[in-house]
Design an enzyme around this catalytic site. Structure first.
Site, mmCIF file in Angstrom:
data_model
loop_
_atom_site.group_PDB
_atom_site.id
_atom_site.type_symbol
_atom_site.label_atom_id
_atom_site.label_comp_id
_atom_site.label_asym_id
_atom_site.label_seq_id
_atom_site.Cartn_x
_atom_site.Cartn_y
_atom_site.Cartn_z
ATOM 1 N N ARG A 174 0.869 -1.185 0.000
ATOM 2 C CA ARG A 174 0.000 0.000 0.000
ATOM 3 C C ARG A 174 0.901 1.228 0.000
ATOM 4 O O ARG A 174 2.119 1.138 0.099
ATOM 5 C CB ARG A 174 -1.019 -0.004 1.163
ATOM 6 C CG ARG A 174 -0.659 -0.675 2.433
ATOM 7 C CD ARG A 174 0.387 -0.010 3.255
ATOM 8 N NE ARG A 174 0.169 1.420 3.392
ATOM 9 C CZ ARG A 174 1.103 2.316 3.553
ATOM 10 N NH1 ARG A 174 2.382 1.941 3.617
ATOM 11 N NH2 ARG A 174 0.835 3.600 3.652
ATOM 12 N N ASP A 234 -2.112 10.764 -2.225
ATOM 13 C CA ASP A 234 -2.546 9.697 -3.140
ATOM 14 C C ASP A 234 -2.925 10.234 -4.507
ATOM 15 O O ASP A 234 -2.839 9.525 -5.512
ATOM 16 C CB ASP A 234 -3.716 8.927 -2.541
ATOM 17 C CG ASP A 234 -3.217 8.010 -1.434
ATOM 18 O OD1 ASP A 234 -3.096 8.487 -0.295
ATOM 19 O OD2 ASP A 234 -2.885 6.856 -1.742
HETATM 20 O O1 MRU Z 1 -4.559 3.222 2.368
HETATM 21 P P1 MRU Z 1 -3.087 3.424 2.223
HETATM 22 O O2 MRU Z 1 -2.283 2.865 3.352
HETATM 23 O O3 MRU Z 1 -2.588 2.953 0.879
HETATM 24 O O4 MRU Z 1 -2.903 5.009 2.258
HETATM 25 C C1 MRU Z 1 -1.614 5.540 2.109
HETATM 26 C C2 MRU Z 1 -1.556 7.020 2.201
HETATM 27 O O5 MRU Z 1 -2.550 7.682 2.364
HETATM 28 C C3 MRU Z 1 -0.224 7.637 1.969
HETATM 29 O O6 MRU Z 1 -0.097 8.812 2.705
HETATM 30 C C4 MRU Z 1 -0.058 7.980 0.485
HETATM 31 O O7 MRU Z 1 -0.370 6.872 -0.319
HETATM 32 C C5 MRU Z 1 1.322 8.430 0.162
HETATM 33 S S1 MRU Z 1 2.509 7.122 0.275
HETATM 34 C C6 MRU Z 1 4.029 7.735 -0.156
#
Ligand code: MRU
Length: 356
Positions: free
Chosen positions: A53, A242
């Site tokens: 993730r 994201d």
């Molecule tokens: O649901 P996740 O754990 O994939 O969410 C991750 C995040 O929100 C991070 O802050 C984002 O992907 C940036 S990772 C460099």
């Protein structure tokens, strides 16, 4: 130092008959287990269930997933139809992190550019492309670290949310990259890690990787950040992203928006770190960013324990959008974008293929 930590979040091992290896992040910090993935269905499940993730790591995984999905196609007539099927399948795993779609597009463009070549050559080229995406991400994250390095001064307390570190990318991460680079430069600082309900990426992952790197880290529940800021115990906030719209509106883990509002109220500088592959120039602002809704069970019976009665509803959006005006600067591999608006973003990143 080539990288801050000795493990590889995700990598391809071997040739075209090889496999993807990733740390199963659902098991951290209890178990450090490497998952070997040999088919696209298992890869899809790993993205969906957050074994891998974080926006950049999801992009790398998707690129490698394309290779897994097409490497055994034997009929050259069917190759491109199969590629499209694998593209759509992986695109349906998680909707918010645009790096997923950026990586899938890049893989499909590479294959299409070689359309007239024998199928075996196209497959090899796709594997090379997936490995390049992984390696480029490591270089890009290090550059983000250098761009954010001037923000980190001795004695500071820096707060971060979710996990935007080495576990969320190939190496270094995004929000944590300036911290790793500052640590390598011998600067001394401490980190507050929001635990990040409901899946605890801050408590389980950020705390784990910072502690492993020898950086002082303290976990707080998400609802404690306001009190810390009021008490003057937070000097700087850096989060990842994201998806960033053309005007700088930023989707990131749920709770990021609340932090940005608190930061504004208390005069704490709030920065977002992200590579160009996280910018979505097709969206003028954040209103159309798709927000993933996840299973109520992540809240109702998170980590196996019933904490919400079955009679009650549960609302579980995985991300929120922070308006650009709450963000002091965007830390990218090209440097700092400050102030955050459409013109300054375009000026620095306009040659990005997806920026039109
Ligand atoms: O649901 P996740 O754990 O994939 O969410 C991750 C995040 O929100 C991070 O802050 C984002 O992907 C940036 S990772 C460099």
């Amino acid at each position: 130092m080539a990288e801050p930590l000795s493990y590889k979040t995700i990598q391809w091992v071997g040739g075209l008959d090889g496999r993807v290896e990733m740390i199963d992040q659902t098991l951290l910090p209890r178990d450090i287990k490497v998952l070997a993935v040999e088919d696209v269905e298992t890869l899809w499940e790993a993205i969906k269930n957050l074994r891998v993730r974080g926006a950049p790591a999801i992009g790398v995984a998707a690129a490698m997933g394309v290779v897994l999905g097409v490497r055994r196609v034997s009929d050259p007539e069917r190759f491109f139809a199969e590629l499209d099927r694998v593209y759509d399948y992986l695109a349906g795993s998680r909707p918010t992190a645009v790096n997923l779609f950026w990586a899938l597009d890049r893989m499909r463009r590479r294959a299409q550019a070689l359309r007239e070549r024998p199928m075996a050559g196209i497959k090899e080229a796709l594997l090379t492309e997936a490995k390049v995406i992984r390696d480029e991400d490591a270089t890009v994250c290090r550059a983000i670290g250098d761009a954010g390095l001037p923000l980190i001064r001795d004695g500071m307390a820096i707060l971060t949310h979710c996990n935007a570190g080495a576990l969320a990318a190939s190496e270094y991460g995004t929000a944590l990259a300036p911290l790793y680079r500052a640590h390598e430069h011998g600067r001394r600082f401490k980190v507050w890690a929001d635990e990040t309900r409901p899946l605890l990426q801050g408590a389980r992952l950020t705390a784990w990787e910072l502690a492993a790197a020898g950086i002082e880290v303290t976990v707080i529940c998400d609802n404690m950040a306001g009190r810390l800021m009021k008490d003057g115990r937070v000097d700087l906030i850096i989060t990842g992203a994201d998806r960033i719209a053309a005007n700088g509106d930023t989707a990131n883990k749920i709770g990021t928006y609340s932090l940005a509002v608190l930061a504004k109220a208390h005069g704490v500088p709030f920065y977002v770190a992200a590579p160009r592959s996280t910018f979505d120039f097709s969206l003028p602002d954040g209103s159309a960013i798709p927000i993933e809704q996840r299973s109520p069970d992540e809240i109702r019976r998170g980590f196996g324990c019933l904490t919400v009665p079955d009679e009650a509803g549960v609302y579980n959006p995985a991300f929120d959008v922070t308006p650009a005006e709450l963000i002091c600067g965007l830390i990218t591999e090209r440097g700092m974008i400050e102030p955050v608006d459409t013109r300054h973003i375009r000026d620095l990143l306009s040659d990005h293929p997806s920026s039109g």
